[in-house]
Every structure is written in C-alpha cells, then in structure tokens.
Write a protein that holds these residues in place. Structure first.
Motif: not given
Length: 129
Positions: A57-62
C-alpha cells in the motif's frame, strides 16, 4: 537541493497531503505529483519498484494505491465521509448514474456513511441493492 529532498520523501508527503486535502500546501503540490508520477504510473516496472520500496500500500500520483485484499475490503466496507471526490480527484460525471437529487455521485465507495458523520447516501443506496 530542496526539490531532491521533496521528491525523496514523496510517499510520506503524499500520505500527509491526502490526510490534509484542504491545506494550501497539499493543494499546491499534489497536482505536481499527479502530473509527474501520472506518466510513470503506466509503467508496471516502476509501480512494482514502488511496491517493493514502500510495501503493498503506497502513494503514487497523488493517490493511494492499495494492494492487499483485506485492506481493500476494509476501505470499501468501512464508513467514510466522502462526497464527490475519491482522494483529490473528482469523479467523472459522465460515468456515474444520476441520484435522486440530480447529482452524479452514486458510485458506492464515494458516498457518505452515517457512521462516519456523513449524510447517509451510502446506506440509502445500499438498501436499493
């Protein structure tokens, strides 16, 4: 330089920014991440490298990318106060059916739940199913 540090901590910053969507800093920088990382997010190797670095689970492109089935299930089924946005992105009106009040926000995950202090659209819609 400050820009290198900023992009080095991009996942941590995006988590903070998604938790504080109305903060001017979030509103200023999340669109930059969406633009810069949006092009890279079509590259499976790049996404896989992020997953290895930050976990499933991670952040990408906002946006938040969920990769664990139990986390996805919990996010979908738990009460949340949402309106017309998922994360920072407005839903595309042409892809959502009309609701009773004429607004196009009937995507179930995007609806507010009473348990989370919302308006109850989630429960009303779920009754119809």
């Amino acid at each position: 330089s400050a820009i290198a540090v900023f992009f080095y901590f991009d996942n941590s910053f995006q988590i903070w920014a998604l938790r504080h969507p109305r903060n001017p800093i979030s509103q200023l920088f999340l669109p930059i991440f969406a633009l810069c990382q949006g092009f890279q997010s079509c590259n499976n190797a790049w996404l896989y490298a992020r997953r290895l670095k930050y976990g499933p689970n991670f952040c990408c492109a906002g946006q938040l990318c969920l990769g664990e089935p139990h986390v996805i299930k919990s996010a979908v089924l738990s009460p949340q106060t949402r309106t017309f946005c998922l994360g920072q992105l407005p839903l595309l009106r042409r892809h959502c059916p009309l609701s009773d009040d004429g607004c196009k926000n009937t995507l179930l995950i995007a609806m507010s739940a009473v348990d989370a202090g919302g308006n109850g659209d989630y429960e009303k819609f779920k009754k119809c199913m």
